[in-house]
Structures are given as C-alpha cells and as structure tokens.
Design an enzyme around this catalytic site. Structure first.
Site, short mmCIF file in Angstrom:
data_model
loop_
_atom_site.label_atom_id
_atom_site.label_comp_id
_atom_site.label_asym_id
_atom_site.label_seq_id
_atom_site.Cartn_x
_atom_site.Cartn_y
_atom_site.Cartn_z
N LYS A 1 -3.51 5.29 11.42
CA LYS A 1 -2.33 4.81 10.51
C LYS A 1 -2.95 3.99 9.28
O LYS A 1 -3.88 3.14 9.36
CB LYS A 1 -1.59 4.04 11.28
CG LYS A 1 -0.22 3.62 10.70
CD LYS A 1 0.61 2.60 11.43
CE LYS A 1 1.67 1.88 10.50
NZ LYS A 1 2.19 0.79 10.97
N HIS B 55 -1.35 -2.34 17.08
CA HIS B 55 -2.23 -3.12 16.45
C HIS B 55 -3.76 -3.28 17.21
O HIS B 55 -4.60 -3.66 16.60
CB HIS B 55 -1.86 -4.59 16.54
CG HIS B 55 -0.69 -4.57 15.56
ND1 HIS B 55 0.90 -4.56 15.97
CD2 HIS B 55 -0.64 -4.96 14.26
CE1 HIS B 55 1.44 -4.61 14.87
NE2 HIS B 55 0.85 -4.78 13.79
N CYS C 202 2.56 -9.92 21.10
CA CYS C 202 1.82 -9.41 20.04
C CYS C 202 2.18 -10.09 18.89
O CYS C 202 3.40 -9.86 18.43
CB CYS C 202 2.16 -8.01 20.00
SG CYS C 202 1.24 -7.31 18.44
N CYS D 119 2.97 -7.63 15.91
CA CYS D 119 4.36 -7.00 15.97
C CYS D 119 5.48 -8.01 15.79
O CYS D 119 6.70 -7.94 15.76
CB CYS D 119 4.92 -6.19 17.45
SG CYS D 119 3.90 -4.70 17.60
N HIS E 4 0.78 -1.30 -0.04
CA HIS E 4 -0.08 -0.03 0.07
C HIS E 4 0.84 1.09 0.02
O HIS E 4 2.19 1.13 0.10
CB HIS E 4 -1.14 -0.05 1.37
CG HIS E 4 -0.32 0.11 2.56
ND1 HIS E 4 0.23 1.15 3.02
CD2 HIS E 4 -0.34 -0.84 3.65
CE1 HIS E 4 0.77 0.61 4.29
NE2 HIS E 4 0.32 -0.46 4.61
N HIS F 194 4.13 1.53 2.17
CA HIS F 194 5.18 0.87 1.76
C HIS F 194 5.93 1.70 0.58
O HIS F 194 7.13 1.94 0.60
CB HIS F 194 4.89 -0.51 1.24
CG HIS F 194 4.08 -1.43 2.35
ND1 HIS F 194 2.89 -1.88 1.94
CD2 HIS F 194 4.53 -1.87 3.57
CE1 HIS F 194 2.52 -2.58 3.01
NE2 HIS F 194 3.43 -2.57 3.92
N CYS G 112 -1.92 -3.46 22.41
CA CYS G 112 -0.55 -3.24 21.77
C CYS G 112 -0.87 -1.78 20.87
O CYS G 112 -2.03 -1.60 20.26
CB CYS G 112 -0.20 -4.19 20.46
SG CYS G 112 0.65 -3.54 19.05
N LYS H 73 -2.33 -2.35 6.86
CA LYS H 73 -2.92 -3.38 6.16
C LYS H 73 -4.01 -4.19 7.30
O LYS H 73 -4.96 -5.11 6.97
CB LYS H 73 -2.18 -4.67 5.56
CG LYS H 73 -0.99 -4.90 6.40
CD LYS H 73 0.26 -5.35 5.42
CE LYS H 73 1.48 -5.73 6.22
NZ LYS H 73 2.57 -5.90 5.37
O1 ME8 Z 1 7.75 -4.09 9.93
N1 ME8 Z 1 3.00 5.14 6.89
O2 ME8 Z 1 7.09 -4.96 7.74
P1 ME8 Z 1 5.77 -4.34 7.21
C1 ME8 Z 1 4.10 5.05 6.39
N2 ME8 Z 1 8.86 -7.00 8.00
N3 ME8 Z 1 4.80 4.08 6.36
C2 ME8 Z 1 4.08 2.90 6.26
C3 ME8 Z 1 3.00 2.68 6.65
C4 ME8 Z 1 2.34 3.93 6.98
N4 ME8 Z 1 1.01 4.21 7.21
N5 ME8 Z 1 2.68 1.49 6.99
C5 ME8 Z 1 3.60 0.74 6.66
C6 ME8 Z 1 8.02 -5.03 8.88
N6 ME8 Z 1 4.84 1.61 6.33
C7 ME8 Z 1 9.14 -6.00 8.80
C8 ME8 Z 1 10.12 -4.94 8.74
S1 ME8 Z 1 13.09 -4.75 8.45
C9 ME8 Z 1 14.23 -5.89 8.64
C10 ME8 Z 1 11.72 -5.97 8.57
C11 ME8 Z 1 6.08 1.21 5.89
O3 ME8 Z 1 5.35 -4.67 6.00
C12 ME8 Z 1 7.24 1.61 6.69
O4 ME8 Z 1 8.64 1.70 6.12
O5 ME8 Z 1 5.08 -4.30 8.43
C13 ME8 Z 1 6.94 0.82 8.07
O6 ME8 Z 1 8.23 0.84 8.89
C14 ME8 Z 1 7.25 -0.79 7.02
O7 ME8 Z 1 6.26 -0.12 6.03
C15 ME8 Z 1 6.53 -1.83 8.05
O8 ME8 Z 1 6.33 -2.77 6.85
#
Ligand code: ME8
Length: 536
Positions: free
Chosen positions: A294, A145, A125, A128, A17, A20, A142, A297
């Site tokens: 926020k 979440h 959680c 997380c 989304h 990301h 949390c 997903k």
């Molecule tokens: O945490 N606003 O993956 P994830 C801005 N796999 N950025 C956002 C966002 C939002 N509303 N939602 C998501 C993980 N992001 C782990 C990471 S790294 C070694 C492992 C972006 O799929 C932002 O970069 O939950 C956030 O830190 C990341 O997606 C979390 O992605």
C-alpha cells in the site's frame, strides 16, 4: 436531488500523496457529474489535525502543533487546484466552529446517558489511533501499520456504541445500498456478528493535550475519531445552518477500506445517538499499491501528485486513476502504466480523433459546422452508439463504476476513428459530387465529438473545456439539454486548437548501476524531460 459528497479529512502528519489525490479526484468528478446531471451539489474535503500522531509529528519537526498543522494543512489545500479539484468547503478540525460543535455534540450524547466513565485495558495502535482487537492482528502486528500495538490501561470515557448494534444491523440489512461495493457491506455485517464493544472516546490530558477538551471533564481531550467524524456535520453548519437542512439527507461519504470501521460502525451509531438520520451512502475504494505494498506515508513509498502533473498534466492523471482502478479493488501504480494510458488512450485515440476531425472541418468546410444530409447506415450506427454511450456512461457514473463509464466512451472513440477510415473524407473532398456525403460524414463526427466532450467534463475538465470551445458549444454542460443527437447548428464556427495530449517518451530501464552516481546519471539520460520521484 441534493448531493453532499465528502472525502476523508486527511491527517496532517505527512504531505499529500497519490492515495489522497485519488479519493479527492473521485469526489471532484462525482461533484461535477452530479452538477451536470442537474443536482444541487456540495463537495467537502479537509484536514484532521488533532491526536497523538499529529502531536508527535509536530514535535519531530520542532514546531508547535499549531504551526505544524497550519503548514501541512496548507499543503493539502494547495495540492487540489492544480489537479482541477474544486471543493465547496475545506474543513479543518482546528476551526473554532468545528471545536464548538464537537463539544456541544459530546454534551448532548452525555446528557442522553450514552457516555460513561470506566477503566479500560487494550491494545492501542498509534497509526490507526484506535484500540485493536486480538482478532484484527496479523502475527501480533497491526495489519495496516505492520507494527505491534501497545498495551494500555487507562480510565476513560466511553460511548455506548453496543446499545446501537441491533439497530445498525437492521439498517444495513434494510438498505442494501448503504455500504458499497457489496464486499464491504458483507465485511461490516460479518464484523457485527460479534458483540460490539463500547467506544473509548477520550484521552487523559496527562498523555495527550492536543485535542478538544471534553465539555464535562477538562482533564480529558476527545478521541480523534469522535472529533474527526463530526466534520461531516460541522462543514454544513449543523445544527441550525441552512446548508445542514439542505444537504444532510444527501450525504455520501467516500473513503478507502482502511477506515471502513469508523465510518460504517462508529459514525452511524454516533448519529443515531444524536437523533439524526444516518448518511445516505458510504462508498469504499481499494488501495493504490506500489510493488504490491500500500502506498502510505508511514511506509514512505509515496508518489507525489505534483510530480505526475509535471509529467503528463492534471487531466491525464485524473483519467489514469479513474480508468485504471476498478472502484473497490486494489490497483498497482507504475510510471509505465501511466505513460501507456496517456499515449494510447489520450494522445492516440482521443487526441487523434479530435485533431483529425477538426482539421478536416478546417480544410474542407472553412472552419464551419457543415449541414448534415441524408444519413446512411454507418452514420446512424455511430449516432446511435454515441447517444447510447451517454446513457450508459450516466448509469455507470451513478454507481461509481468510473472505469466502466470511461470504457463506454473509449468504445465510441474507437468506433469514430474507424468511421473516419471507412468513409475517407479526404477522398470525398476530391469529388464535388460527393459534397453532401462529405458534409454528412463530418457533421456526424462533430456531433459524436460533442457527445464525447459532454461525458469528459467531470473526469477531464480542462480538456473537455478546450474541446467544447473548439466545437463552438456555448452553454455549460448539461445532460438534460445536450444529450440528444443533432444539436450542433450548421454554419457555426469551429476552432481547431493545439494538440490535446503530446506523446510522452516511455521510461527505458536503466542499465545495472556500477555505483550510485552512475545510476543516477543513466536514469536521467533514460528519462528525458521527466522528473525523478517516488522518493519518501
Ligand atoms: O484516516 N490508496 O486520514 P489519512 C488509496 N484522518 N487511498 C489512499 C491511500 C492509498 N494507498 N492512502 C491514503 C485518516 N488514501 C483520518 C480520516 S475521516 C473522518 C478521518 C486515502 O490521512 C483514502 O481515502 O490516513 C484513505 O481512506 C485516506 O486517504 C486515509 O487518510
């Protein structure tokens, strides 16, 4: 200087989304900017494919974990090219070399005595994928979440993170730029005032099998964060690959604040235990919210990048995200805000400047760069502002202040539009005696446009390429050789193209719905040519 920029590797438990896309667009912009600044750059993104969440998502969609991760990882990979995002490497944590590296790192840390076996009770959680402390909870939930964590008691392996607490505090204090912006550095330092607990780094296979088996006990798989963070090393060929030696000292990670703790605390202590230097910098951005919540997903209030591209084009999306959010703070996404920026900053300010200037060169100078004559104060003023803009833009881009960098560019765009009105080239064109003045004004405009184009390459690569081609600039963008005034050569060809940004119709609020069908049809009528979206 070598520069290694990374995004988080995203969980494949749902589709990509705008959140990301934001992180990945920033990383792409930084990568392009650093290349134009003459640096040796590597940019990595990818997907995080092990753990509870993924195993559950695969089960929900009636697929094997392998089929499921292949499918969703491909969706992430395919999301980036239409946004003009060009990573040098797309890493997956199910890649064989990643798995081997994680196992050899675990063995190394174990051999050093930094991993032990013990029983642990805590609040877990799943969202997380980590244990939370009582202090982190808000009303028993949390904070990210909004669900209560599960109490779990288990025997597991632990990483002696606490051993490195004092070292980490010292490192953050001695390196003020290690975690940016400062508010996040302060947050980490304040968290480190409390004693750090050791990190549980395994899950029993009785509970989870979708993970990397521990090399020293195959009844356990690796905790997904210990596995995922190591992607930053495997992606550049740790320990022996030439890219590891080339890029690790230039590592700069980019994340949102949701994953500050794993990156600012787990990761540097893991690196320390391995005997490696920590990464160079951690850049932390805020959240894109929709109606103050926020975009996420798990909540389902997501905006899909493909819908926005269809609506206004990839460059416009990139510009909006970088211009609208102050790096580090939260921002609200709305369709109206996107369309407003597109229409006012891109279609009006930039688009008009380009099309007016090039049309005048076509009409009055036969599509050729005119020779510049003696400059007057107003010409010198614009020239000074344009060259000053490049310098200020570079300063702001280096510290990830994208919105400020772009504001500098738009100040010059506004000034150039005023310069056209004040100098009225169409009046000068009526007087043969004003020929030199007309040429000078148009040359000044073309040079200003050339410098604007140089700054737009990292943010809006397709638009900048069109502008560069129209201006007849042949060499690839490069700050060192192209930031000086006066590089356009008289008589060189100028080729005006189609308008850069067609204006978009603004969404008008639909009348109050009588029923669902009436509402759908009225919305469609009110938003011609644009797709319905924002659905979970
Ligand atoms: O945490 N606003 O993956 P994830 C801005 N796999 N950025 C956002 C966002 C939002 N509303 N939602 C998501 C993980 N992001 C782990 C990471 S790294 C070694 C492992 C972006 O799929 C932002 O970069 O939950 C956030 O830190 C990341 O997606 C979390 O992605």
């Amino acid at each position: 200087m070598n520069f290694y920029i990374t995004t988080p590797i995203f969980y494949v438990n749902a589709q990509p989304h705008l959140g990301h896309a934001y992180s990945t667009i920033i990383a792409d912009t930084v990568s392009r900017f650093q290349k134009i600044a003459g640096n040796d750059v590597r940019f990595q993104t990818g997907t995080d494919e092990h753990g509870d969440k993924i195993a559950e998502a695969a089960a929900r969609s009636n697929e094997t974990p392998r089929e499921y991760v292949d499918r969703i990882s491909r969706m992430f990979r395919e999301t980036w090219p239409p946004l003009h995002i060009e990573p040098d490497n797309f890493i997956r944590t199910t890649d064989a070399n990643h798995i081997n590296t994680v196992r050899s790192i675990l063995q190394k840390v174990h051999d050093r005595g930094d991993i032990y076996f013990s029983e642990y009770s805590g609040l877990y959680c799943k969202g997380c994928e980590r244990f939370l402390t009582e202090k982190e909870l808000i009303n028993g939930n949390c904070p990210d979440h909004l669900t209560p964590p599960e109490p779990i008691t288990e025997q597991n392996y632990f990483f002696r993170m606490s051993k490195y607490q004092e070292w980490l505090i010292g490192h953050i204090e001695q390196n003020p730029e290690f975690i940016q912006p400062e508010r996040y550095r302060n947050e980490v330092l304040s968290f480190l005032k409390e004693p750090l607990e050791d990190l549980c780094i395994s899950r029993p296979t009785s509970r989870l099998t979708w993970g990397i088996p521990l090399p020293f006990d195959d009844k356990f798989v690796t905790y997904v964060w210990f596995d995922a963070l190591i992607n930053y090393l495997t992606g550049i060929g740790y320990p022996d690959g030439p890219d590891f030696a080339r890029y690790w000292q230039g590592a700069e990670h980019l994340i949102a604040k949701d994953i500050l703790k794993p990156h600012a605390i787990y990761w540097p202590t893991m690196l320390k235990s391995l005997g490696l230097e920590p990464y160079r910098k951690l850049h932390v951005h805020g959240y894109w919210n929709v109606n103050d919540t926020k975009m996420s997903k798990s909540i389902g209030n997501v905006v899909r990048p493909a819908d926005l591209i269809e609506e206004c084009g990839a460059d416009s999306v990139r510009y909006f995200l970088l211009r609208e959010m102050s790096f580090g703070l939260d921002s609200s996404f709305s369709d109206d805000a996107l369309i407003n920026r597109h229409n006012s900053d891109l279609a009006n300010d930039l688009g008009n400047l380009v099309s007016r200037s090039l049309t005048m060169v076509k009409n009055f100078c036969d599509c050729k760069v005119p020779p510049a004559g003696a400059m007057r104060d107003s010409d010198r003023e614009l020239a000074a502002a344009a060259t000053g803009m490049v310098a200020e833009y570079r300063k702001q881009m280096e510290v990830f202040a994208f919105h400020r960098a772009l504001r500098e560019v738009w100040k010059v765009i506004a000034m150039a539009n005023r310069y056209i009105v004040n100098n009225a080239p169409w009046e000068l064109a009526k007087e043969p005696a004003s020929r030199e003045r007309l040429d000078t004004v148009l040359y000044t405009l073309l040079e200003t446009l050339r410098l604007i184009t140089l700054t737009l390459h990292p943010v809006m690569p397709a638009t900048a390429t069109k502008m560069k081609d129209a201006l007849g600039v042949e060499s690839p963008p490069d700050f060192d050789s192209q930031a000086q005034w006066g590089r356009l050569v008289p008589a060189a060809a100028v080729t005006p193209g189609a308008p850069l940004f067609p204006r978009l119709k603004k969404a008008t609020p639909a009348p109050a719905p009588a029923d669902n069908r009436a509402r759908q049809s009225s919305q469609k009528a009110a938003r011609p040519g644009r797709t319905e979206r924002g659905k979970p």
